[in-house]
Structures are given as structure tokens and as C-alpha cells.
Design an enzyme around this catalytic site. Sequence first.
Site, PDB file in Angstrom:
ATOM      1  N   LEU A   1       8.157  -7.454  17.974  1.00  0.00           N
ATOM      2  CA  LEU A   1       7.220  -8.553  18.200  1.00  0.00           C
ATOM      3  C   LEU A   1       7.630  -9.782  17.406  1.00  0.00           C
ATOM      4  O   LEU A   1       7.382 -10.907  17.802  1.00  0.00           O
ATOM      5  CB  LEU A   1       5.799  -8.133  17.822  1.00  0.00           C
TER       6      LEU A   1
ATOM      7  N   GLU B   1       7.729   2.658   8.471  1.00  0.00           N
ATOM      8  CA  GLU B   1       8.202   3.783   7.665  1.00  0.00           C
ATOM      9  C   GLU B   1       9.621   4.241   7.969  1.00  0.00           C
ATOM     10  O   GLU B   1      10.281   4.825   7.118  1.00  0.00           O
ATOM     11  CB  GLU B   1       7.205   4.944   7.797  1.00  0.00           C
TER      12      GLU B   1
ATOM     13  N   LYS C   1      11.853 -11.513  12.581  1.00  0.00           N
ATOM     14  CA  LYS C   1      12.003 -11.819  11.149  1.00  0.00           C
ATOM     15  C   LYS C   1      11.192 -10.857  10.279  1.00  0.00           C
ATOM     16  O   LYS C   1      11.718 -10.263   9.330  1.00  0.00           O
ATOM     17  CB  LYS C   1      11.545 -13.249  10.907  1.00  0.00           C
ATOM     18  N   THR C   2       9.903 -10.687  10.607  1.00  0.00           N
ATOM     19  CA  THR C   2       9.094  -9.772   9.800  1.00  0.00           C
ATOM     20  C   THR C   2       9.597  -8.333   9.980  1.00  0.00           C
ATOM     21  O   THR C   2       9.558  -7.535   9.043  1.00  0.00           O
ATOM     22  CB  THR C   2       7.599  -9.860  10.161  1.00  0.00           C
TER      23      THR C   2
ATOM     24  N   GLY D   1       0.829  -1.202   0.000  1.00  0.00           N
ATOM     25  CA  GLY D   1       0.000   0.000   0.000  1.00  0.00           C
ATOM     26  C   GLY D   1       0.861   1.248   0.000  1.00  0.00           C
ATOM     27  O   GLY D   1       0.766   2.078  -0.880  1.00  0.00           O
TER      28      GLY D   1
ATOM     29  N   GLY E   1       1.052  -6.895   3.817  1.00  0.00           N
ATOM     30  CA  GLY E   1       2.145  -7.743   3.361  1.00  0.00           C
ATOM     31  C   GLY E   1       3.286  -7.666   4.352  1.00  0.00           C
ATOM     32  O   GLY E   1       4.371  -8.189   4.120  1.00  0.00           O
ATOM     33  N   THR E   2       3.006  -7.021   5.483  1.00  0.00           N
ATOM     34  CA  THR E   2       4.058  -6.695   6.437  1.00  0.00           C
ATOM     35  C   THR E   2       4.159  -7.683   7.589  1.00  0.00           C
ATOM     36  O   THR E   2       5.171  -7.718   8.275  1.00  0.00           O
ATOM     37  CB  THR E   2       3.778  -5.309   7.018  1.00  0.00           C
TER      38      THR E   2
ATOM     39  N   GLY F   1       6.432   1.541  15.898  1.00  0.00           N
ATOM     40  CA  GLY F   1       6.170   1.152  14.515  1.00  0.00           C
ATOM     41  C   GLY F   1       7.454   1.093  13.711  1.00  0.00           C
ATOM     42  O   GLY F   1       8.398   1.830  13.959  1.00  0.00           O
TER      43      GLY F   1
HETATM   44 MO1  MOS Z   1       1.950   5.148   5.329  1.00  0.00          MO
HETATM   45  S1  MOS Z   1       2.608   6.550   3.922  1.00  0.00           S
HETATM   46  O1  MOS Z   1       1.377   6.187   6.551  1.00  0.00           O
HETATM   47  O2  MOS Z   1       0.683   4.329   4.559  1.00  0.00           O
END
Ligand code: MOS
Length: 734
Positions: free
Chosen positions: A626, A701, A629-630, A235, A463-464, A698
Site C-alpha cells: 500500500l 512480522e 516507503k513505510t 509495541g 509507529g508503522t 501483512g
Molecule cells: Mo505482534 S508479536 O503479533 O504484536
Amino acid sequence: MNYVGQGLDRSDGRLKVCGAAPYAAEFTAPRMAHAVLLLSTVAKGRVRIDAASAEAAPGVLAVMTPANTPPLPQGGKAAVNPPAGRVLSLLQDDVVSYNGQPIALVVADTLERATDAMRMLKVSYTTADASVDFEKAKLEAHAPAQVNRESPDSARGDVAKALAGAASRIEARYTTPVEHHNPMEPHATIAEWNGDRLILHDSTQYVSGVKETIAKTLGIGPEQVTVICPYVGGGFGCKGSAWSHVTLAAMAARQVGRPVKLVLDRTQMFGPVGNRPRTEQSLRLGAAADGRLSAVHHGVVAETSVLEDWVEPSAIVTRMLYASESQTTSHRITKMNVGTPTFMRAPGEASGSYALECALDELAEQMKIDPLEMRLRNYAEQDPGKRLPFSSKALRECYRAGAERFGWSLRDTRPASMRDGRWQVGLGMASATYPTNRSPAEALVRLTPDGTAVVQSGSQDLGTGTYTVMTQVAADAIGLPIERVRFELGDSRMPKAPVSGGSQSVASVSPAVLAAGLAARSKLIDLAIADAQSPLYQGRRDAIEAGDGWLRLRGGDAARAESIEALMARAGQVIEVRGEAKPGDEKKAYSMHAFGAVFAEVRVDQDLGIVRVPRIVAAYGVGNLLNAKTAHSQLMGGIVWGVGMALFEETHRDLRNGRYINGNLAEYHVPVNADIGSIDIIVVPETDRVINPLGAKGIGEIGITGVAGAIGNAVFHATGRRIRDLPITLDKLL
Ligand code: MOS
């Protein structure tokens, strides 16, 4: 916690590898029709469409144009609440305000027939002078009402005075180009009406957001809309809000009385679905003789559409990243005849950190201070803008760990001093950062008599790894083995979760899953205590622990234990519990961010100007992982995109007509395997007791931030040439 933190394989990995994970366009429905979208080829004017031959073409069910499309409540603007609710192009009038705007929709019984009929549309325009040239438009920029819910401008201290008195100062202008999201899966929607109820299969980062937006736009109740999206093929922000095609698919399905599928083609991904806007960023830095910043100014001008004031918030990062005596930032936007820009991975931080990190490097070079030392001298012990302590900040550890692994100390400080044959070698670094966001979320646990659990939250997995990490959290919370827990998401009928944007899914959804899981565990314990056949009958509630499928009396004899499976089988009923979690007042007391340090080695061909990036080392402080690997994959994906941003990505606009010229993957270059060298990721230990119960920041990003800066700085170190305009292509180095 047993499963949380482990680097478990993706729970959905096998399905995806086998092609069995259904994406939006792969659903089907009886009598499904196919729609294709026609986009404008001029940037400004009015459109007229002669649809007679298209309407008469074989298999055609409807041709929707501005001339015949039914009016929507408030002209289709009922849901407008920028930036989350877009000003959409819903064929409500004949006005064209950008090249690539939806102007017609053709529906037929097959995709081929719809496509064929679309080519029969006779389109004519009355055109007007369009504003498509940023260099001209920037002269008429204005201040937006707000930027990320903050003021577009900020000021502290006296920058002019501090600059005048600075021992060293630099002033430079950086630009970042228009870039487009190119997830593997393009936007796609299937709309199906069942009486007055609408079911949408939509590729989205926000199922409940699409539900609300579409309901308001169509003027129906949100309870009449269901949005389903079990898998998303990427996305990156472009699927964070519902664009025109979603509502148009719903309108078309209503009109033809059949389900309608609408998939954007790759070129249309460069049309009406957002992009990172062009920015021009002015930096002025001043420092005392010891390298400490006395003045920082970061001014941003970015493009937006005539439809919306969307802001690329590039100077927000400057407000918090480094300490300095005085500082001003400003954001201006200029309205142009272009598609509305939108969130693109680390909106603001990715583009803004490029300018800030290069400017700091320029100042360090001028002062003959090592770039890493320069950052340490300006380390912000607290958030200098908000004047709040950080909930946690491991940036110093990131600098140390990254520098050591990278071999920063071996760097010859003189630019253009390192060579390997015909290659000029350069080493550069930059800081990375992204805020830790969180929103309210809800989850549900359903325990069945077979001793398994289904856990739901209406979140999304881009997909994360959302499926995987939420399964881990749920299994630990309930006390079940992980293979007895199935996590479900991507359905607006499930308990509400926020947009999978702003890197906030883990921080928001996992506390809700934890709460629901712990509530389920508590119910199981109640059940055991009240069950005369249970070995735990009348046991002390606070002495009973759960894990791996068993309830046990802590410190008690082994006989006083029983499997959840046996307990649930005797109970013979479904237990359903809900949990919710939301942020408290912590944002008032703390500034919450993830941090990192990116080190890049580049090689620049002395004759051809080709830039290669054989090696990146990046260290991050992102709280608890958490799933190691991912998380590693997420961070690596961000870094790869950072390489693309630094060296390849740029959408070119034709200044004659405002059309994007390279709207395809042949000419819009993204890095491929051969462009990526070794990427070495370090995650430094970091405990944060403030941000959320899992202590997880998070990571969606932060990976892209700082990468273009580190590469730009490395290119300077290799060549002595400072490229201030992204991407750093060979023509700029020759
Ligand atoms: Mo991200 S650019 O906040 O989907």
C-alpha cells in the site's frame, strides 16, 4: 487507485519529528496524581508490607498493598481468557509467583514523592522453593490445550520409519533465550474517572481490547470505559494485551478520586509485561539421496508461568514451510516461577525458523547440496500440513531475486574457506514466512460541507504507518485529494478494529476503510444526480466516476463534471457513512502466508570471535504494497531485530532468585547503527486475489523471520562452527 501503492511520506511524520504527537504519558489532567509500582524481589512466597511510614510521607495519597486493596469481582480474574486476557497481579492476595510481580502501588501528588514513599515500604517475604531453572523444569513439561488454535501436536506419515530409511539424517537441538521487548516508549497509563465512567490514556496495540478487559476486570460495563491511544512508540506484542498496571492505575484513580498516571520505568519493562520465553527445540531431519526430505520432526519445549499456559508456537512454521513425506511436530510447556510470556514479533516463526533453517542447512552441508538448492528441492507447492493451495506464494521468485542481488553463486561451498585478512567470511541464507491474518473491522467516513473528509477506525498506529496507508486508501475510495482526508484512530469510541498484532492491521482495516470510502463516494454521486444545480443532474449513476476531488461523467464532455467541494457546499450538510469488512470462508480453501528469502554475509574475527553483519539482502513476496516507503521501513526494522536476535539479545535470569539480571538497555543489548551494515530489500511482484480486497499481506512480522537462521548459517559457513544456541556471542565461537 491513485495514492495506494505510492511511497508517500508519513502523514504523522512532521508531528513526530516536532515532538507534537502525544504519547500516552504526555497527556495530562487537572489534579493528576502519580503512581509508582513496586515489584517483588523473590520468585515464590508470600509478601507482607508495612506501609505505615510510606502512608505518612508528604504528598502520599494512597498506598495499595495486598492487605488493603479492595477486592475485585472474581478476585480480578473476570476477564481471564488466555492468551488475550491475562491472569493479572492485582494485589488481590499476598501470593508471589514470580520475581518482578507487582506487589504495591504508591500514589502521591508528584512522581518524586511517590517514588520516595515507595522506598519507605518495608517488605518482607516468606519464601518457598521456586522453579526458575529451565534445565530442571523442562523435565516436567506438559502439552498445552492448543497452540494458535491448532493442536499442539501434529503427525503425518511414519517419521521413525522414514528416518531409518533416509540416505542422510541429522539430529540437533537448538535453544533460543528469554528476550524482552524494548519499545522506545515504555508502558504507560493515565486513568481518570468521571463519575462512573473511566477514561484511559494507554499505550496499547488494542484500544477496544483494553476497554473490554478492564471493564470485565473491574465489573463495569464496557460502555463505561473509553481507551484513547493516538500514538504508540512501538509495541512488538508486549502492548497486545492489558497487563496489571492498567487495571491498577484505574483502581488507584478510583481510590484517590483523582486522575492517576502510571509509567513503567525501563527496568520494569523486564517485569510484569511479558517476554519471549526460552525454547529448546529438537530437530530430526531425514532426506533421500536427492536431498528431498522424507522425515521431519520438530519438538518444542518452552517456558511459561505458573499463572498461564502461554505457548511460544515455534513448530507451527514447520507444518507448512517445506514438503516432506512424513512429519511430526509437538509443543510442550513447562510452568515456572517466571512472568507470563507473551507475543513478541513473529512469536513462533522467529524462534522456530531459526531452528528449522539451521537444521536444513546442517543437512544440506552433510549432503554437499547447496543450501538454496536444498530449499528448492523441498519447495512446498501447497501447504503440506493443511493440504490446501496457497492463495499466492512467490517464494521461488524471492530465492531467485535475492540470490542474484546477493551474489549467492560466488559462494565457495566449503565452510571456513573464505577470508578477508583476519576476518573469516561466511554467506548464509534462510527462508522467511509469516501467516496472512485478518479479522473483522469497521470504519466511518464523515464528509463535511467544506469538501473534506474525516475517516475513523478504532485501530492503532504502532509507529508503522497505519495513519498514512489508511489515508491513502480513504482518499482513493472517496475520490478526494489526499490532503483533504484526515484519518483518525486510537479511540475505543470509534468503529471497532482488531488488535494491531499478528501483522493484520492493513489486511483487516483497509478493506473496511475502502468499504466506507466507496459508500461515501456513492452518497456523493446520489447527491449530484438529485441536485438540479449540478452538471451531473440526472446523470447515469454507473457512468459517474470520482477522483482527485471531482465527480465526472465517464467519457462525457468536460462540462459534465463538478468538484466534490462545490457539491458539498451546496448540500450544506454532513454526510456520514459506515463500512465494514470481514474475512469470508477463504481460510477453508486456501493457506495464506507471506514468504521471503534472507541472505546474510558475516565476518568473524579469527582471534576474538566478534561477528559482524556487513550485508543482508532480503526478498519478499507480500502481495500488494500500500505504501512502498513505510513497507520498506517495516521490513528493515524486522531485519534489524533479526540481527539483534542472532547476535545480541538475551535476558539472563539469576538462578538463585529468578530475577532478570540485565534488565536495562546497557546490558540487554540491541543492535545500534554501528551494528547494522547494508540492508537491501527487494519486494517481488505478487498478486493475490483471495486474501482481501487490497491484495495486501501483512508485513509487520515477516521481517524478523529467517534472519537469525541466515546469520547462524553464515557463521557456520565462515567458521565451520555450528552455534545452536542463540545469541551467537563471541564466547561461543572462541
Ligand atoms: Mo505482534 S508479536 O503479533 O504484536
